[in-house]
Design a protein around this motif. Structure first.
Motif, PDB file in Angstrom:
ATOM      1  N   LEU A 102      62.955   0.650   1.740  1.00 20.99           N
ATOM      2  CA  LEU A 102      61.643   0.852   1.723  1.00 20.99           C
ATOM      3  C   LEU A 102      61.040   2.224   1.272  1.00 20.99           C
ATOM      4  O   LEU A 102      61.309   2.338   2.160  1.00 20.99           O
ATOM      5  CB  LEU A 102      61.165   0.079   3.914  1.00 20.99           C
ATOM      6  CG  LEU A 102      61.400  -1.436   4.255  1.00 20.99           C
ATOM      7  CD1 LEU A 102      61.513  -1.016   5.601  1.00 20.99           C
ATOM      8  CD2 LEU A 102      60.107  -1.972   2.900  1.00 20.99           C
ATOM      9  N   HIS A 103      60.111   2.574   1.126  1.00 23.08           N
ATOM     10  CA  HIS A 103      58.980   3.439   1.171  1.00 23.08           C
ATOM     11  C   HIS A 103      57.935   4.072   2.517  1.00 23.08           C
ATOM     12  O   HIS A 103      56.990   2.584   2.260  1.00 23.08           O
ATOM     13  CB  HIS A 103      57.882   3.425  -0.617  1.00 23.08           C
ATOM     14  CG  HIS A 103      57.358   4.958  -0.198  1.00 23.08           C
ATOM     15  ND1 HIS A 103      58.056   5.664  -0.765  1.00 23.08           N
ATOM     16  CD2 HIS A 103      56.287   5.234  -0.128  1.00 23.08           C
ATOM     17  CE1 HIS A 103      57.226   7.387  -0.612  1.00 23.08           C
ATOM     18  NE2 HIS A 103      56.317   6.706  -0.430  1.00 23.08           N
ATOM     19  N   VAL A 104      58.335   4.550   3.518  1.00 21.31           N
ATOM     20  CA  VAL A 104      57.482   4.556   4.461  1.00 21.31           C
ATOM     21  C   VAL A 104      56.092   5.704   4.006  1.00 21.31           C
ATOM     22  O   VAL A 104      56.492   6.564   3.131  1.00 21.31           O
ATOM     23  CB  VAL A 104      58.233   5.540   5.545  1.00 21.31           C
ATOM     24  CG1 VAL A 104      57.399   5.946   6.832  1.00 21.31           C
ATOM     25  CG2 VAL A 104      59.241   4.360   6.215  1.00 21.31           C
ATOM     26  N   PRO A 105      54.667   4.840   3.971  1.00 22.46           N
ATOM     27  CA  PRO A 105      53.435   5.495   3.628  1.00 22.46           C
ATOM     28  C   PRO A 105      53.788   7.535   3.735  1.00 22.46           C
ATOM     29  O   PRO A 105      54.424   8.309   5.078  1.00 22.46           O
ATOM     30  CB  PRO A 105      52.425   5.542   4.398  1.00 22.46           C
ATOM     31  CG  PRO A 105      53.451   3.960   5.083  1.00 22.46           C
ATOM     32  CD  PRO A 105      54.001   4.470   5.849  1.00 22.46           C
ATOM     33  N   ASP A 106      53.197   8.143   2.657  1.00 16.04           N
ATOM     34  CA  ASP A 106      53.643   9.583   3.086  1.00 16.04           C
ATOM     35  C   ASP A 106      52.968  10.344   4.313  1.00 16.04           C
ATOM     36  O   ASP A 106      51.846   9.791   4.531  1.00 16.04           O
ATOM     37  CB  ASP A 106      53.081  10.188   2.158  1.00 16.04           C
ATOM     38  CG  ASP A 106      53.961   9.963   0.728  1.00 16.04           C
ATOM     39  OD1 ASP A 106      54.603   9.567   0.802  1.00 16.04           O
ATOM     40  OD2 ASP A 106      52.863  10.201  -0.494  1.00 16.04           O
ATOM     41  N   GLY A 107      53.306  11.195   5.177  1.00 12.94           N
ATOM     42  CA  GLY A 107      52.463  11.752   5.769  1.00 12.94           C
ATOM     43  C   GLY A 107      53.695  11.705   7.899  1.00 12.94           C
ATOM     44  O   GLY A 107      53.026  11.347   8.815  1.00 12.94           O
ATOM     45  N   PRO A 116      50.916  -6.293   3.097  1.00 16.72           N
ATOM     46  CA  PRO A 116      49.740  -5.795   3.257  1.00 16.72           C
ATOM     47  C   PRO A 116      49.592  -4.135   4.276  1.00 16.72           C
ATOM     48  O   PRO A 116      50.580  -3.989   4.600  1.00 16.72           O
ATOM     49  CB  PRO A 116      49.392  -6.845   4.443  1.00 16.72           C
ATOM     50  CG  PRO A 116      50.706  -7.356   4.847  1.00 16.72           C
ATOM     51  CD  PRO A 116      51.429  -7.369   3.359  1.00 16.72           C
ATOM     52  N   THR A 117      48.491  -3.621   3.931  1.00 17.89           N
ATOM     53  CA  THR A 117      48.415  -2.050   4.399  1.00 17.89           C
ATOM     54  C   THR A 117      48.374  -2.828   6.606  1.00 17.89           C
ATOM     55  O   THR A 117      48.631  -3.502   6.653  1.00 17.89           O
ATOM     56  CB  THR A 117      47.158  -1.464   3.586  1.00 17.89           C
ATOM     57  OG1 THR A 117      45.792  -2.161   4.385  1.00 17.89           O
ATOM     58  CG2 THR A 117      47.443  -1.490   2.309  1.00 17.89           C
ATOM     59  N   GLN A 154      47.631   2.450   6.103  1.00 23.15           N
ATOM     60  CA  GLN A 154      48.593   2.728   5.500  1.00 23.15           C
ATOM     61  C   GLN A 154      49.661   1.596   4.777  1.00 23.15           C
ATOM     62  O   GLN A 154      49.800   0.673   4.907  1.00 23.15           O
ATOM     63  CB  GLN A 154      50.090   3.306   6.859  1.00 23.15           C
ATOM     64  CG  GLN A 154      49.029   3.830   7.767  1.00 23.15           C
ATOM     65  CD  GLN A 154      48.739   5.919   6.994  1.00 23.15           C
ATOM     66  OE1 GLN A 154      49.920   6.116   6.035  1.00 23.15           O
ATOM     67  NE2 GLN A 154      47.975   6.327   6.876  1.00 23.15           N
ATOM     68  N   GLN A 155      49.726   2.445   3.584  1.00 21.41           N
ATOM     69  CA  GLN A 155      51.060   1.192   2.100  1.00 21.41           C
ATOM     70  C   GLN A 155      52.556   1.589   2.739  1.00 21.41           C
ATOM     71  O   GLN A 155      52.595   2.839   2.166  1.00 21.41           O
ATOM     72  CB  GLN A 155      50.044   1.156   1.105  1.00 21.41           C
ATOM     73  CG  GLN A 155      50.256   0.713  -0.210  1.00 21.41           C
ATOM     74  CD  GLN A 155      50.529  -0.942   0.295  1.00 21.41           C
ATOM     75  OE1 GLN A 155      49.625  -1.554   0.076  1.00 21.41           O
ATOM     76  NE2 GLN A 155      51.693  -2.143   0.739  1.00 21.41           N
ATOM     77  N   VAL A 156      53.135   0.388   2.566  1.00 24.37           N
ATOM     78  CA  VAL A 156      54.294   0.751   2.837  1.00 24.37           C
ATOM     79  C   VAL A 156      54.693  -0.538   1.983  1.00 24.37           C
ATOM     80  O   VAL A 156      53.904  -1.253   1.537  1.00 24.37           O
ATOM     81  CB  VAL A 156      55.250  -0.243   4.079  1.00 24.37           C
ATOM     82  CG1 VAL A 156      56.666  -0.157   3.725  1.00 24.37           C
ATOM     83  CG2 VAL A 156      54.853  -0.113   5.360  1.00 24.37           C
ATOM     84  N   GLY A 157      55.649   0.577   0.629  1.00 23.15           N
ATOM     85  CA  GLY A 157      56.325   0.091  -0.526  1.00 23.15           C
ATOM     86  C   GLY A 157      58.009  -0.637  -0.665  1.00 23.15           C
ATOM     87  O   GLY A 157      58.130  -0.188   0.708  1.00 23.15           O
ATOM     88  N   THR A 213      53.718  -4.759   9.818  1.00 21.86           N
ATOM     89  CA  THR A 213      52.756  -4.446  10.686  1.00 21.86           C
ATOM     90  C   THR A 213      53.069  -3.351  11.361  1.00 21.86           C
ATOM     91  O   THR A 213      54.784  -3.172  10.993  1.00 21.86           O
ATOM     92  CB  THR A 213      52.812  -5.939  11.663  1.00 21.86           C
ATOM     93  OG1 THR A 213      53.985  -5.820  12.121  1.00 21.86           O
ATOM     94  CG2 THR A 213      51.774  -7.258  11.087  1.00 21.86           C
ATOM     95  N   GLY A 214      52.453  -2.675  11.788  1.00 22.07           N
ATOM     96  CA  GLY A 214      52.792  -1.644  13.422  1.00 22.07           C
ATOM     97  C   GLY A 214      52.473  -2.162  14.477  1.00 22.07           C
ATOM     98  O   GLY A 214      51.272  -3.043  14.864  1.00 22.07           O
ATOM     99  N   ARG A 215      53.180  -1.419  15.417  1.00 22.45           N
ATOM    100  CA  ARG A 215      52.835  -1.630  17.018  1.00 22.45           C
ATOM    101  C   ARG A 215      52.004  -1.038  17.245  1.00 22.45           C
ATOM    102  O   ARG A 215      51.517  -0.013  17.418  1.00 22.45           O
ATOM    103  CB  ARG A 215      54.047  -1.407  17.841  1.00 22.45           C
ATOM    104  CG  ARG A 215      54.145  -1.925  19.570  1.00 22.45           C
ATOM    105  CD  ARG A 215      55.174  -1.644  19.696  1.00 22.45           C
ATOM    106  NE  ARG A 215      55.797   0.276  19.386  1.00 22.45           N
ATOM    107  CZ  ARG A 215      54.668   0.119  20.592  1.00 22.45           C
ATOM    108  NH1 ARG A 215      54.796   0.284  21.806  1.00 22.45           N
ATOM    109  NH2 ARG A 215      55.140   1.864  20.838  1.00 22.45           N
TER     110      ARG A 215
END
Length: 440
Positions: free
Chosen positions: A80-85, A170-171, A150-153, A43-45
């Motif tokens: 962790l792969h943080v979403p591009d950008g 989850p995105t 945004q998809q985290v890997g 999740t994001g805040r």
């Protein structure tokens, strides 16, 4: 083997198949962990001032990632792969292993962190053998300004060196930031804006950041106000003409009806008329959508005022015009249509322009009944921000229309006045000649 009994061959074949199956199972057991890590949440805040559940792009947030760890799994590292950008920081990284039946026991972990592009890798000092939930919080996260899902890997490595990927993450839904919001944020960081807003009066009434953000919202109300007036004003013109003719009629009933209507509409506040239409008609079983009902109320009110403008314009036409037309064989209707009204319209255009300006400003009263025009949009922003600046923006939209029209009105009045002066100058010598001839 040809002489071997049939049951013996069958047992040998079954033994061979069992041996192959055991070998395959052993190979899979070595390749796949006993209990593969599974994503629990990602999740994001929320960081929006307007929506407590929304995550905005280009605004400080954080990523919370949590995955299961099996007993004796031996996770040595996780990436962790943080979403591009997306930008992020590892300064305040929080990594804990939640254990216990209720997962309330927090175990701080020793690890080394490294970053390669968008990959954040955690190398644990000791492989994770205890069952629980691995919780990772990445702070100072700024998602892309355009937003989107945004998809985290995530991938992890076991103590035996095998690498595996965590599926089903989850995105994170992120809302994009508009160009005006980006400009507003840029202004917030400017020294002159901060100095300007340090003055309480300027901050409340002329906040540059609020001007930028409220402009597109109030613009929607501007279009609504223009639409209401653009429909109501043309409809009020034929109504006003009819009322003016009725007031000049020699038939007492028509004259009485028109006079009563005009006096009532001009003698009561438009605000009261709006309330009667929007709250009284539904009680009588008459229900209309807000927009057409608002148009009707403004049309009826403006028609009463324009009626007096037209009546005065008709009375200003020289009676000789009527007599000349009648001498040519024209009827009263033909005289009115072809002689009186064309001259009347040229004289009352300045007054009609003033009436349009008044009607445009009066459209603000529709905000009291929920029509989303200029003032209504501005009031909504003021209620959520506490700043008066959106009202100033709304006032600017009114001035954009009223100031040029006021200048046009003055120009038209000068032309009408000049036309009358030239006409008087042309007729004066003729009148003087006639007077001199009569004296002789």
């Amino acid at each position: 083997m040809l002489n071997t009994p049939h049951p013996v061959r069958r047992r040998a074949l079954l033994a061979a198949v069992a041996t192959v199956a055991l070998a395959c199972a052993a190979t899979l057991a070595l390749a796949v962990p006993a209990s593969a890590m599974e994503a629990v949440r990602c999740t994001g805040r929320p960081n929006s001032e307007d929506d407590p559940t929304a995550i905005m792009g280009d605004t400080q947030s954080r990523i919370t990632f949590e995955a299961t760890v099996g007993d004796g799994e031996g996770v040595s590292s996780l990436t962790l792969h943080v979403p591009d950008g997306t930008t992020f920081s590892t300064d305040d990284l929080a990594v804990t292993l939640l254990t216990g039946d209720d997962l309330m026991t927090r175990n701080e972990l020793d690890y080394d962190v490294s970053v390669s592009g968008q990959d954040l890798t955690l190398d644990f000092a000791a492989p994770l053998e205890q069952a629980g939930h691995l919780n990772i919080i990445v702070y100072d996260v700024y998602f892309p300004v355009e937003g989107g899902d945004q998809q985290v890997g995530a991938t992890y490595e076991l103590a035996d060196g095998s690498e595996h990927q965590i599926e089903g993450i989850p995105t994170i839904p992120v809302q994009g930031v508009s160009a005006t919001e980006q400009i507003s944020r840029w202004l917030e960081g400017q020294a002159w804006v901060q100095a300007w807003n340090s003055n309480r009066f300027l901050h409340l009434f002329f906040d540059p950041t609020m001007i930028v953000t409220s402009f597109p919202v109030v613009l929607n109300g501007f279009f609504m106000s223009i639409a209401v007036v653009a429909v109501a004003f043309p409809l009020a013109i034929p109504l006003a003409l009819l009322l003016a003719v009725m007031r000049l009629s020699k038939f007492v009933v028509w004259r009485g009806i028109a006079t009563t209507y005009v006096n009532f509409m001009r003698g009561t506040p438009l605000f009261l008329q709006i309330y009667v239409a929007f709250f009284g008609l539904p009680l009588a079983g008459i229900s209309l959508p807000n927009f057409p009902l608002g148009v009707i109320v403004l049309m009826l009110n403006s028609g009463a005022y324009m009626c007096e403008v037209f009546r005065a314009g008709i009375l200003a036409i020289n009676k000789g015009q009527h007599e000349a037309a009648r001498s040519l064989g024209m009827t009263s209707l033909q005289t009115m249509v072809y002689v009186v009204l064309p001259q009347m319209f040229r004289q009352v255009i300045p007054n009609l322009t003033n009436e349009f300006i008044t009607l445009y400003k009066d459209s603000s009263l529709l905000a009291a009944v929920g029509i989303m025009e200029l003032v209504m949009y501005a009031r909504t922003i003021v209620a959520s921000t506490g700043s008066i600046t959106p009202y100033i923006v709304a006032a600017a939209f009114y001035l954009v229309i009223t100031l040029p029209l006021s200048k046009v009105t003055r120009h038209l009045e000068d032309r009408v006045r000049g036309h009358r002066t030239r006409k008087h100058a042309q007729t004066a010598p003729a009148l003087a000649g006639e007077k001199g001839g009569s004296d002789e």
